[in-house]
Design a protein around this motif. Structure first.
Motif, PDB file in Angstrom:
ATOM      1  N   ARG A 128     -12.824 -11.245 -31.393  1.00 26.17           N
ATOM      2  CA  ARG A 128     -12.679 -12.603 -31.901  1.00 26.17           C
ATOM      3  C   ARG A 128     -12.109 -13.479 -30.800  1.00 26.17           C
ATOM      4  NH1 ARG A 128      -7.759 -11.135 -36.126  1.00 26.17           N
ATOM      5  NH2 ARG A 128      -6.130 -10.789 -34.543  1.00 26.17           N
ATOM      6  N   PHE A 129     -12.263 -14.783 -30.983  1.00 21.71           N
ATOM      7  CA  PHE A 129     -11.759 -15.786 -30.053  1.00 21.71           C
ATOM      8  C   PHE A 129     -10.806 -16.708 -30.802  1.00 21.71           C
ATOM      9  CE2 PHE A 129     -15.960 -14.576 -28.606  1.00 21.71           C
ATOM     10  CZ  PHE A 129     -15.853 -14.491 -27.222  1.00 21.71           C
ATOM     11  N   SER A 130      -9.947 -17.392 -30.066  1.00 21.06           N
ATOM     12  CA  SER A 130      -9.111 -18.437 -30.653  1.00 21.06           C
ATOM     13  C   SER A 130      -8.928 -19.557 -29.637  1.00 21.06           C
ATOM     14  CB  SER A 130      -7.758 -17.892 -31.103  1.00 21.06           C
ATOM     15  OG  SER A 130      -7.053 -17.335 -30.009  1.00 21.06           O
ATOM     16  N   ALA A 131      -8.896 -20.788 -30.149  1.00 21.15           N
ATOM     17  CA  ALA A 131      -8.712 -21.968 -29.299  1.00 21.15           C
ATOM     18  C   ALA A 131      -8.378 -23.152 -30.184  1.00 21.15           C
ATOM     19  CB  ALA A 131      -9.968 -22.259 -28.481  1.00 21.15           C
ATOM     20  N   LEU A 132      -7.562 -24.050 -29.677  1.00 18.19           N
ATOM     21  CA  LEU A 132      -7.247 -25.306 -30.350  1.00 18.19           C
ATOM     22  C   LEU A 132      -6.741 -25.076 -31.773  1.00 18.19           C
ATOM     23  CD1 LEU A 132     -10.324 -27.376 -29.117  1.00 18.19           C
ATOM     24  CD2 LEU A 132      -7.999 -27.390 -28.180  1.00 18.19           C
ATOM     25  N   GLY A 133      -5.978 -23.994 -31.947  1.00 17.80           N
ATOM     26  CA  GLY A 133      -5.403 -23.703 -33.237  1.00 17.80           C
ATOM     27  C   GLY A 133      -6.343 -23.111 -34.253  1.00 17.80           C
ATOM     28  N   GLN A 134      -7.562 -22.750 -33.856  1.00 20.30           N
ATOM     29  CA  GLN A 134      -8.530 -22.164 -34.769  1.00 20.30           C
ATOM     30  C   GLN A 134      -8.980 -20.808 -34.256  1.00 20.30           C
ATOM     31  OE1 GLN A 134     -11.663 -24.797 -35.968  1.00 20.30           O
ATOM     32  NE2 GLN A 134     -10.363 -26.611 -35.841  1.00 20.30           N
TER      33      GLN A 134
END
Length: 531
Positions: A128-134
């Motif tokens: 999974r990835f995460s960025a900008l609080g999502q």
């Protein structure tokens, strides 16, 4: 980018794999089902997760590494965004195998190509990835077995030609439930055309924008295709190996020659190749330089199989006997075009021909050549003929490069390549065929088998139009032009089994699926038999 070390090898329990895939398949579709809130595809919807609206994907699996892909979406993205990623042994992400950070940059369409290495061979992972609080949807992927190690089993499917305005992607939804090790995509991931007014075959499936020519236009077309939840499901279910055909750039282009012989075609090809790289789960090292991108390569699955990924567009000779001022292809009678027999002409390009001649493996049970189109002899009888051999050929396919095809298959014969199977797409038809270097010699031995898959959606011949030609081509064991779907393969040391899978109605997103035919190829006995 930072990485953690990989833990000792262990496989994902079968019941966990089935549960993950079952939830994935059940929750893909136009209507949310009860209990699907945490499932992968529900998370993938752009409305729920606008920063990961195109989903996730993985590809290029090797025994110790692979590629993880996503692209950030939504308005007001910064020019550069830090994206974190995790790869875990379990779907709860309690046992992290690798993690890292990459930058998603505006000049690369905010795409991410993460490349975890040092992984355990022959095992399943979740990522999974995460960025900008999502957080992104969760994908499932796997590494290949260690080269040379004994492998008993491989399941994969081939697919191609998914024109958006010709139908829905029900085939991807069904494929996502097949528990495959791998997907091999053979070209025409997007189509560059505008949808003619009132001519979309499936209601609501219209190409946004006109004909694609610029980088922004190609990016927008990929974004439209990758917004489909069924396609996202299949990308999230297993790693992909990918090659291309023509529509990723322009119909029937050859090398640096466009259909209209346009002087700026190199710039158009550069834009198309850049957008392709930005949207595919391929390594950063494959990023194109101008109009050039090396896509060919070999990928081993233990001692069982070698995949040979070929490029049928970038280096090929222009099509033969075109009229002045015209590129692309045409249908013509062989006797009217001496250029067809020019030995200097190449379908793959001479450098790639030389690479392939050396890449065939005598140390694997199976050699699987993934290339874009039908290789078997396919000529039709001109309507003006009353008798004689079929001799009308289409110059864009292998029939337009007969001596290049003969060189390739003669190498297979001379090197006694074991388990040679050619995989193809492009022609929107399912074919199963015998391959031999000289099709004119009825006694020449068969040296390879061919499985050319139909389209996911793109329209082809009617069966009524095809049947009279098949009757004159005995080396083609099976041909079906009115189906849409994929071919599913199960490979063991003794045999390769192939099921021709077709949707019931390509115009329905919730279409059912059936098996049209099944075949088997025994090890070292080229030629397919009906099951």
């Amino acid at each position: 980018m930072t990485l953690s070390s990989s833990p000792p090898a262990s496989d994902c329990p079968p019941h966990t794999r089935r549960r993950w895939l079952g939830g994935l398949a059940a929750c893909v579709g136009s209507v949310a089902l009860p209990g699907c809130a945490p499932a992968v595809i529900d998370q993938a919807r752009a409305a729920d997760r606008p920063r990961f609206g195109l989903g996730v994907a993985s590809g290029h699996p090797q025994h110790d590494r692979l590629v993880l892909w996503t692209r950030l979406t939504g308005a007001d993205l910064p020019d550069q965004v830090e994206v974190s990623w995790e790869l875990a042994e379990d779907e709860a992400f309690s046992r992290i195998a690798a993690r890292g950070r990459d930058s998603a940059r505006v000049d690369e369409a905010h795409s991410v190509h993460a490349e975890p290495a040092g992984l355990a061979p022959d095992r399943w992972y979740h990522y999974r990835f995460s960025a900008l609080g999502q957080q992104s949807p969760v994908g499932r992927t796997r590494t290949a077995p260690t080269p040379g190690t004994r492998v008993e089993h491989l399941k994969f499917a081939i697919a191609s030609c998914q024109r958006w305005d010709h139908g829905h992607y029900a085939a991807w939804r069904h494929m996502a439930a097949e528990q495959l090790d791998l997907v091999v995509f053979l070209g025409d991931y997007i189509y560059e055309y505008a949808t003619p007014p009132g001519r979309a075959l499936a209601p609501g499936r219209v190409h946004e924008g006109g004909v694609t020519r610029t980088l922004d236009q190609y990016r927008a077309r990929y974004a439209q295709y990758k917004s489909d939840p069924a396609l996202q499901a299949m990308h999230a279910a297993a790693p992909w190996l990918i090659t291309w055909d023509d529509h990723e750039v322009e119909n029937d282009y050859a090398g640096l020659q466009g259909n209209a012989l346009q002087p700026d075609f190199a710039s158009q090809r550069a834009a198309a190749y850049r957008a392709w790289w930005e949207h595919m789960p391929v390594p950063r090292r494959m990023k194109p330089v101008g109009p050039d991108l090396r896509i060919v390569g070999s990928y081993d699955w233990g001692d069982l199989a070698r995949f040979l990924m070929a490029d049928g567009r970038q280096q090929r000779s222009p099509q033969a006997c075109n009229p002045p001022g015209k590129g692309g292809s045409r249908s013509l009678r062989e006797g009217e075009c001496a250029e067809l027999r020019d030995p200097t002409r190449s379908f793959l390009g001479h450098a790639q021909e030389a690479w392939l001649a050396q890449a065939w493996s005598t140390g694997h049970r199976w050699n699987l050549l993934a290339q874009p189109t039908l290789m078997a002899r396919f000529a039709t009888r001109d309507k003006s003929q009353n008798s004689g051999e079929p001799d009308k050929v289409w110059t864009d396919g292998w029939e337009g490069y007969p001596l290049a095809r003969q060189r390739l298959l003669q190498t297979v014969a001379d090197r006694r390549v074991p388990g040679a199977i050619v995989l193809g797409g492009d022609v929107h038809t399912s074919y199963v065929a015998d391959l031999k270097p000289d099709w004119r010699d009825d006694k020449a031995p068969v040296v390879a088998s061919e499985f050319c898959g139909t389209s996911i959606t793109s329209q082809g011949w009617t069966q009524a139009a095809m049947a009279p030609h098949l009757a004159l081509l005995p080396h083609i064991r099976y041909g079906r032009g009115d189906d849409h779907g994929y071919m599913a393969f199960t490979v063991t040391a003794k045999e390769t089994t192939v099921h021709v899978r077709s949707v019931d109605d390509v115009l329905k997103a919730d279409s059912g699926m059936h098996t049209d035919a099944s075949f088997v190829v025994e090890y070292n006995r080229p030629g397919a038999s009906t099951l």
